[in-house]
Design a protein around this motif. Structure first.
Motif, PDB file in Angstrom:
ATOM      1  N   PHE A  92       1.314   3.987  -3.071  1.00  0.00           N
ATOM      2  CA  PHE A  92       1.011   5.394  -2.856  1.00  0.00           C
ATOM      3  C   PHE A  92       2.184   6.281  -3.263  1.00  0.00           C
ATOM      4  O   PHE A  92       2.011   7.271  -3.963  1.00  0.00           O
ATOM      5  CB  PHE A  92       0.654   5.659  -1.396  1.00  0.00           C
ATOM      6  CG  PHE A  92       0.497   7.128  -1.104  1.00  0.00           C
ATOM      7  CD1 PHE A  92      -0.600   7.817  -1.578  1.00  0.00           C
ATOM      8  CD2 PHE A  92       1.463   7.813  -0.394  1.00  0.00           C
ATOM      9  CE1 PHE A  92      -0.742   9.165  -1.342  1.00  0.00           C
ATOM     10  CE2 PHE A  92       1.331   9.170  -0.150  1.00  0.00           C
ATOM     11  CZ  PHE A  92       0.223   9.843  -0.622  1.00  0.00           C
ATOM     12  N   LEU A  93       3.399   5.887  -2.850  1.00  0.00           N
ATOM     13  CA  LEU A  93       4.549   6.738  -3.152  1.00  0.00           C
ATOM     14  C   LEU A  93       4.778   6.851  -4.656  1.00  0.00           C
ATOM     15  O   LEU A  93       5.221   7.873  -5.153  1.00  0.00           O
ATOM     16  CB  LEU A  93       5.793   6.213  -2.436  1.00  0.00           C
ATOM     17  CG  LEU A  93       5.710   6.329  -0.907  1.00  0.00           C
ATOM     18  CD1 LEU A  93       6.938   5.742  -0.254  1.00  0.00           C
ATOM     19  CD2 LEU A  93       5.512   7.776  -0.465  1.00  0.00           C
ATOM     20  N   GLN A  98       1.306   9.084  -6.048  1.00  0.00           N
ATOM     21  CA  GLN A  98       0.730  10.061  -5.126  1.00  0.00           C
ATOM     22  C   GLN A  98      -0.295  10.968  -5.785  1.00  0.00           C
ATOM     23  O   GLN A  98      -1.367  11.204  -5.253  1.00  0.00           O
ATOM     24  CB  GLN A  98       1.867  10.910  -4.568  1.00  0.00           C
ATOM     25  CG  GLN A  98       1.920  10.890  -3.076  1.00  0.00           C
ATOM     26  CD  GLN A  98       2.758  12.024  -2.554  1.00  0.00           C
ATOM     27  OE1 GLN A  98       2.239  13.084  -2.253  1.00  0.00           O
ATOM     28  NE2 GLN A  98       4.047  11.803  -2.440  1.00  0.00           N
ATOM     29  N   PHE A 107      -3.677   9.428  -6.454  1.00  0.00           N
ATOM     30  CA  PHE A 107      -4.412   9.224  -5.209  1.00  0.00           C
ATOM     31  C   PHE A 107      -5.080  10.515  -4.754  1.00  0.00           C
ATOM     32  O   PHE A 107      -6.278  10.545  -4.485  1.00  0.00           O
ATOM     33  CB  PHE A 107      -3.458   8.766  -4.100  1.00  0.00           C
ATOM     34  CG  PHE A 107      -3.403   7.286  -3.935  1.00  0.00           C
ATOM     35  CD1 PHE A 107      -4.392   6.631  -3.240  1.00  0.00           C
ATOM     36  CD2 PHE A 107      -2.372   6.560  -4.487  1.00  0.00           C
ATOM     37  CE1 PHE A 107      -4.341   5.265  -3.092  1.00  0.00           C
ATOM     38  CE2 PHE A 107      -2.315   5.194  -4.349  1.00  0.00           C
ATOM     39  CZ  PHE A 107      -3.302   4.542  -3.649  1.00  0.00           C
ATOM     40  N   VAL A 108      -4.263  11.571  -4.672  1.00  0.00           N
ATOM     41  CA  VAL A 108      -4.789  12.822  -4.137  1.00  0.00           C
ATOM     42  C   VAL A 108      -5.898  13.357  -5.026  1.00  0.00           C
ATOM     43  O   VAL A 108      -6.937  13.814  -4.550  1.00  0.00           O
ATOM     44  CB  VAL A 108      -3.642  13.840  -3.976  1.00  0.00           C
ATOM     45  CG1 VAL A 108      -4.185  15.195  -3.590  1.00  0.00           C
ATOM     46  CG2 VAL A 108      -2.670  13.348  -2.923  1.00  0.00           C
ATOM     47  N   ALA A 152       0.833  -1.201   0.000  1.00  0.00           N
ATOM     48  CA  ALA A 152       0.000   0.000   0.000  1.00  0.00           C
ATOM     49  C   ALA A 152       0.869   1.253   0.000  1.00  0.00           C
ATOM     50  O   ALA A 152       0.623   2.201  -0.770  1.00  0.00           O
ATOM     51  CB  ALA A 152      -0.923  -0.008   1.212  1.00  0.00           C
ATOM     52  N   ILE A 153       1.909   1.237   0.831  1.00  0.00           N
ATOM     53  CA  ILE A 153       2.772   2.418   0.934  1.00  0.00           C
ATOM     54  C   ILE A 153       3.517   2.652  -0.376  1.00  0.00           C
ATOM     55  O   ILE A 153       3.574   3.771  -0.891  1.00  0.00           O
ATOM     56  CB  ILE A 153       3.754   2.244   2.118  1.00  0.00           C
ATOM     57  CG1 ILE A 153       2.971   2.251   3.437  1.00  0.00           C
ATOM     58  CG2 ILE A 153       4.807   3.342   2.109  1.00  0.00           C
ATOM     59  CD1 ILE A 153       3.798   1.933   4.662  1.00  0.00           C
TER      60      ILE A 153
END
Lengths: 327, 298
Positions: free
Chosen positions: B280-281, B284, B287-288, B276-277
């Motif tokens: 996301f990285l 990003q 996602f946002v 998950a991390i």
């Protein structure tokens, strides 16, 4: 499906083509695009919703045919079973306390981030990251952090000279600990609120400053009205989050009780002393551990009615927002 | 002092010349320091739990039971020891099966539906959209009983199919999110494609989908994460059959089997968090964008 579409458009719109034919073609196009969704909605939402209402008036154990009970399940729910009332209380507690804390906290963090001039990206990333952690992993992490003997939280409190509590092992502190866990994972709301805060026109603040408005008045008269729709969305979103609260409650209870095999026995669900027994958790135990499917369905109907009220609120809110957008 | 508060440009530089007094600049500095230290403290508070997970994961067995925060010696082999304790590889394969197939299915079913809801004009479109929103908000527990009954009769409980199949037909959240993204693509591009000889289907395929790539990526990421994190669905459908457990279920039961090995417990927790991390990285922005779209653009 594709063939129909291609054939339909291959016939170029002839000048004398009737309106009815065009409408029919349009209908087929829509149907082509929508048909998987229509089937999916009917099978996985429409049918089960109606079936849940039917099952809620019966006694059903998956093996024998459902037996009609009338309002028996509903009467039992409110009169002769104390645990379901405990579950209702716990869920109501979460709806009130968890929603309030979550929205206020997310708003507070978003406001701090919106005022930063450097490092916004980094701070935003670090605040948002925990909300992506799988709920099971996050809960186990917090069970570790809040471990009464060697957990970092109590160790830190001891360093400050405060006697840390038992957290997940104390019936009075289990729900507050779950609330802190939920705050840690509220990054999604923060991002939504941050975006809304950054959308507030700066000229309005400048104008208010000229008029001598202080920070409190600026917040009440400019910020709040502008972010109201998003704030409303956050509240409804959090209420629904609280109504569905399941994974964290089950995992926290089972880890704290120490004996747990989550998918195995129902003994330690709600540990300690049923303080983490939420409404969906009891629904799950009744339906999928005791196979009281009819009773679980009655609980589901109640959950549906309450959720529906909040969903209706949200939909109204979104309709108003889209009118603004289109208008 | 009073004038300072009244004319202090707080956090924004005023357009008109602000009367500067000698105190103005240090107050600005103070404000900067205050907000940034709160920001830093928040960022730290949010990341500390994850840091503790990783630090505890590499502690020795005995140290993990003491109340120390920093590992005395680094035992990276703990991550491999977890594989000896539980069939983690099998669980990972199950999780990937669920998440990847569900995401693929979602893309096949949700893109056309979202397009029809965003771009085609038809009677009842708004009503159908409201149904999608309602389905999105429906707690999974509400429909669980008849669905379980259905899958029992189909003989598929204990497998991952009850979790995956629905995504190939309908996923309310994805349809909702994709519709929001499609609405932002100007209709002119699609009209132009149609004038150039595209039909509805090829216009979607050649113009709308390539232009909506960020939105589709965001929706896919959310779908992947939701299924990767899902606990309720797997608990109901695969709870009885250990061979088909995904990671979330196995992690929840890990503690029961290995009561006091907190370092291994944290190693397993860390390994489930990592995808998950990392996702996301790498993504990003998507996602946002996706997150703000769900809340802001109603």
């Amino acid at each position: 499906m594709t063939a129909t579409l291609e054939r339909a458009s291959a016939a170029r719109p002839a000048p004398n083509q009737g309106r009815a034919a065009r409408r029919r073609r349009n209908f087929l196009t829509v149907l082509g695009f929508m048909s998987p969704a229509i089937i999916g909605f009917a099978v996985f939402f429409g049918y089960p919703l109606i079936a849940t209402i039917y099952f809620s008036f019966t006694s059903y154990d998956l093996i024998n045919a459902p037996e009609w009970l009338g309002f028996g399940n509903y009467i039992r729910m409110f009169t002769s079973e104390p645990l379901v009332l405990t579950a209702m209380y716990n869920t109501a507690w979460l709806v009130v306390v968890l929603t309030t804390c979550r929205v206020l906290f997310a708003l507070g963090v978003a406001m701090v981030i919106s005022r930063l001039k450097s490092g916004v990206g980094l701070v935003r990333t670090l605040c948002y990251l925990p909300s992506l952690a799988p709920p099971v992993a996050a809960t186990i992490t917090f069970a570790f952090l809040f471990n009464p003997e060697f957990g970092p939280v109590n160790k830190f409190l001891r360093f400050l000279g405060i006697d840390g509590g038992l957290w997940f092992s104390d019936p009075d502190m289990a729900k507050p600990a779950l609330t802190i866990l939920a705050l840690w994972g509220s990054g999604e709301l923060m991002i939504i609120l941050l975006a809304a805060l950054l959308d507030v026109p700066q000229e309005q603040y400048e104008a208010a400053e000229i008029d001598g408005a202080g920070p409190v008045r600026k917040f009440l008269h400019i910020t709040l009205p502008t972010i109201a729709p998003v704030l409303m969305f956050s509240i409804v979103n959090s209420v629904i989050f609280a109504l569905q609260f399941f994974t964290q409650a089950v995992v926290a209870g089972s880890v704290a009780s120490g004996s747990a095999e989550v998918a195995g026995n129902a003994k330690d669900i709600g540990f300690p002393q049923n303080s983490t027994l939420t409404f969906p958790v009891w629904l799950y135990v009744q339906g999928f551990r005791y196979f009281n499917m009819g009773y679980a369905a009655a609980m589901a109907v109640l959950l549906f009615i309450v959720s529906f009220i909040f969903t209706a609120l949200l939909v109204r809110q979104m309709r108003r927002a889209s009118h603004v957008e289109e208008g | 002092m009073t004038t300072a508060t009244a004319t202090r440009p707080a956090h924004r530089r005023g357009r008109r010349p602000v009367k500067r007094n000698p105190n103005g600049s240090w107050q600005k500095t103070l404000y900067w320091v205050a907000t940034h230290s709160i920001g830093l403290a928040l960022a730290l508070a949010f990341s500390l739990p994850i840091l503790f997970v990783f630090l505890t994961a590499v502690m020795s067995d005995s140290q993990a039971l003491s109340s120390s925060l920093w590992p005395e010696s680094w035992h990276f082999e703990n991550f491999f020891r977890v594989f000896d304790k539980v069939p983690l590889l099998q669980y990972t394969v199950n999780s990937l099966m669920y998440s990847l197939l569900a995401t693929a299915g979602m893309l096949i079913s949700a893109i056309p539906a979202a397009y029809a809801l965003a771009r085609l004009k038809w009677k009842g479109r708004n009503t159908v959209f409201l149904l999608v929103v309602a389905a999105m908000m429906l707690p999974p527990q509400v429909v669980a009983v008849p669905l379980y009954d259905m899958w029992v009769k189909a003989g598929l409980t204990g497998t991952l199919w009850p979790l995956i199949v629905p995504y190939f037909l309908f996923d309310a959240f994805s349809v909702f999110l994709l519709r929001q993204f499609f609405l932002t693509i100007p209709q002119d591009y699609i009209d132009a494609a149609k004038i150039d000889g595209c039909n509805e289907f090829t216009a979607v395929w050649r113009v709308l989908i390539p232009m909506s790539r960020p939105g589709i990526a965001a929706t896919g990421l959310f779908c992947f994460l939701y299924t990767w994190n899902d606990f309720f669905g797997p608990l109901i459908y695969t709870g009885e059959n250990k061979d088909n457990w995904p990671l979330s279920l196995s992690l929840a039961s890990f503690r029961g089997q290995h009561a006091v090995e907190w370092n291994l417990m944290m190693a397993a927790t860390a390994m489930i968090m990592v995808p998950a991390i990392v996702l996301f990285l790498f993504a990003q922005k998507s996602f946002v964008r996706g997150i703000t779209f769900t809340g802001v653009k109603g």
